[in-house]
Structures are given as structure tokens and as C-alpha cells.
Write a protein that holds these residues in place. Structure first.
Motif: not given
Length: 411
Positions: A240, A243-244, A250-251, A253-257
């Protein structure tokens, strides 16, 4: 005052480096102001702000006391006597972390409840300073002896592997990255002839590791990371973070918040910043605004000027540490001084790189600036040990000059 050969005083030793001392105090003051600012955004009441400030003040006092105590008392001989007891204590504390709840997938903290609040300690932070001292002591012991490199490094390797195992269990990759980088650089310092071959191998491994990291940050490399995360779910949080770092949107609201809001803070600050205390991101958008992402708040409020204070402070300390490392012939002293400089530099690179989205976020704090009593006590201990060595180097230099002057023939 002395108690069983331990000097108890509020003063730094004679011939300590004032530039390092003053710079550390400035960074601590600056960090405290920024922590107070970020706490306002995360606080639910005035009482919580007061509690946060009191905790920070207590950690400051304890950390400064540790620095002064070590600056006046540290010697290689005393360190050698205490290595095993401290190792046992650190291992016991790291095992104890497994009985407390995890934080973002890592079990690296001991939580001490204090009624209306709690204090958290991270034993692995102290491992960084401890391993530098361990290497320095054994390098000093075997510096002029023709032992095999396995004999010279046997105890440090046993300690290191034990700590690696525990940090791996804790899933604290940031601490592991910092510790390995520090130990790797320190291992390259000694000039012991039997260490030359393993030093060359280590240098090749370091270069390979840097190349591998660059590859993993690419699209083809990301496929390898995803495969690794699927095969070994225990380390899925690492996938994760990679990716961030490549694309946090890519995410979102969760991992990329968190990474996204960290970048928003940096972009909003620009050159001049929006003003001290005027950050928006600290109001719930960055839950780690006083720790991992405090740099984002610094830049948002104070702009490039705030970043400049941190960079200038780190540069002064690192430069002075290297200055004395090049002045001493003791390889043990060199290891400690350069190891402490590497401690600061590694934290800076990993924190700034992670917050800026250049590398995966590792969760390491920005030393002297982020909240966190363990990291503050650890780096202040390293500074205190370095000051003890610097004072000894400067006193020896003064003595040598006086002896040389007396031997000169008089006209």
C-alpha cells in the motif's frame, strides 16, 4: 557532584561544541511551537491542548537531562560494561510491545496509562543509538589487533540480528531502514585490514539496494511489489505504501488519504506560507500532523522559510559532527560521530521523501521537530554521547598544542 563516579551536573562539559548545542535547542524550540500549533487542530478541548504541551515539556526536560548526563559521563570503558545489560533490557522491552495494540499495522509501542492520558514508548528507537555505540566499542577494542573480521564483529552481529528479528516481528519497516543504513555506514568506517573484504561486499549490497528501490518505484517494479504483497499478506501494508508513493490518487479515501492531504498542505504553503497557526490541513485532514506529517504543516504555515530552518539546523549539526570525526584518530570516535550524523540524515531523507511522495512513507519522525518522546530521548542521547567525545577531542588537541609549545627551543 559525583555519585559512584557519575558526574551529576546541569552544565555541559568543558570544550563541548556550542554550535551543535545551540542549534539543537533552536530546533527543539521550533518543533515545540509547531507541535502546539498542530495540537490545536487535533484537540477536542482546551484540556487536551494543555496535556499535550505538558507531555512535550516533560519529554524535553528528560531528553535534555539525558544529553547532559551522557555528555559528562560517557566513555568507551563505561559503555563496554553496560552493553549486555542494556541489550537485555531493550530486547525485553521490544518483546513487551507485542502485548499492546498495533498502530497502522505495527506493534512497536508500549502504552503506559496515566489516568486521563497515556504515554507511549517505542523501544526500537533506542536501538539506533545503542547499535552505533556497540560498533564503536568493538572497533575501538580491536582497532590495532590482527583479528578476523568475524571476531571483531561477532557481538555486534549477534545484537544486530536479534534486533532485526524483533523489528521484523513488529513490522516497523521505517525503524529497520534507519537502523540498517546507520549500521551499514558505520561498518564502512574502520580501516581494520581484515574488514576490507566484507566492507567491499557491503558497499556492493548498498548500491544494489538503492538500485532495487528505484526499480520497485517504477511501474514494472510495482508489479513485483503487488505480487509480494499477495504472497505474503503479513507485509501487505508495504504494498500500500509503495502504491501511495507512486500515485496516492489510486485510493484517495483510504490508503492515499493522508499522503494526498500532506501534499495539499505543502502546495498551499508555497514560498511564504499562510501564517503560523493558520493551517487548514491540521483540522482532521492529517491525523498524524504532529508526527509523521508535521513537515507538511510546517511548510503550509511557514512556507519555504520553515523548511529552511530545519534544513539549516540539520546541516550545521551534521557538518560539525563530520568536522570532529575528521579531527580524531580514534576509529571508535569516528563511528559514533558519523553514526549520529547518519541518524539525523536518514530520518530527514525518509521523512521528507515520504511526505513529499518521492519514496514510500516509512513512518519515521522528523527529529527534534515531530512529537514523540522516544525519538527525542534517543537522538538527544546520541547528541550527548557525541558531545562527550567532542569535548575529549578538543581537550586532547589543547594538551598536544601545549606540549608542543613547551618543547620548542627558546632563543
Amino acid at each position: 557532584m559525583r555519585i559512584k563516579n557519575i558526574v551529576i551536573t546541569a552544565k555541559m562539559p568543558k570544550k563541548y561544541d556550542f554550535a551543535i548545542h545551540f542549534t539543537v535547542l533552536v530546533l527543539l524550540l521550533f518543533g515545540t511551537l509547531m507541535i502546539v500549533s498542530t495540537t490545536v487542530g487535533n484537540a477536542s478541548s482546551v484540556l487536551s491542548i494543555i496535556i499535550a504541551f505538558v507531555k512535550q515539556a516533560v519529554f524535553l526536560v528528560v531528553s535534555y537531562t539525558l544529553m547532559v548526563l551522557l555528555a559528562n559521563n560517557f566513555t568507551m570503558q563505561k559503555a563496554q560494561k553496560w552493553l549486555v545489560p542494556i541489550f537485555v533490557g531493550l530486547m525485553a522491552a521490544m518483546i513487551a510491545t507485542q502485548f499492546f495494540p498495533d498502530v497502522y499495522g505495527s506493534k512497536a509501542w508500549i502504552r503506559i496509562p496515566l489516568g486521563f492520558t497515556q504515554v507511549t514508548l517505542q523501544p526500537s528507537e533506542f536501538v539506533k543509538t545503542f547499535m552505533v555505540v556497540v560498533l564503536a566499542v568493538y572497533v575501538e577494542i580491536y582497532a590495532r589487533r590482527n583479528y578476523k573480521w568475524t571476531t571483531v564483529m561477532r557481538i555486534p552481529i549477534i545484537f544486530l540480528l536479534s534486533f532485526i528479528l524483533m523489528i521484523f516481528i513488529q513490522k516497523d519497516i521505517g525503524t529497520l531502514a534507519v537502523m540498517l543504513s546507520m549500521v551499514g555506514v558505520c561498518f564502512l568506517i574502520p580501516s581494520h585490514k581484515n574488514l576490507r573484504k566484507p566492507q567491499k561486499i557491503l558497499l556492493i549490497l548498498i548500491c544494489t539496494g538503492i538500485g532495487l528501490l528505484l526499480f520497485l518505484m517504477s511501474e514494472p517494479g510495482m508489479e513485483v511489489v503487488r505480487w509480494f504483497g499477495e504472497k505474503f499478506p503479513y507485509f501487505a501494508h508495504i504494498t500500500t505504501r509503495f502504491e501511495n508513493a507512486i500515485n496516492p490518487f489510486l485510493d484517495p479515501y483510504v490508503g492515499g488519504y493522508q499522503p494526498i492531504n500532506g501534499l495539499y498542505g505543502i502546495a498551499r504553503g508555497g514560498l511564504q506560507g499562510v501564517g503560523f497557526g493558520e493551517s487548514i490541513q491540521k483540522y482532521g485532514y492529517l491525523t498524524q500532523s504532529d508526527n509523521d506529517y508535521i513537515l507538511s504543516i510546517v511548510i503550509e504555515e511557514l512556507g519555504v522559510f520553515g523548511l529552511g530552518i530545519i534544513v539549516a539546523g540539520y546541516a550545521i549539526i551534521i557538518k560539525r559532527l563530520f568536522y570532529y570525526a575528521f579531527r580524531t584518530k580514534s576509529e571508535g570516535y569516528k563511528v559514533i560521530l558519523i553514526g549520529t550524523a547518519m541518524y539525523i540524515f536518514a530520518h530527514f531523507v525518509l521523512n521528507v521523501g515520504g511526505v513529499g511522495g518521492l519514496i514510500p512513507l516509512t513512518g519515521v519522525p522528523l527529529l527534534f521537530i515531530s512529537s514523540g518522546g522516544s525519538s527525542m530521548m534517543s537522538i538527544m542521547s546520541a547528541i550527548g554521547i557525541s558531545q562527550a567525545i567532542i569535548a575529549r577531542i578538543r581537550r586532547q588537541g589543547t594538551i598536544q598544542k601545549k606540549i608542543k609549545y613547551k618543547k620548542e627551543p627558546q632563543n
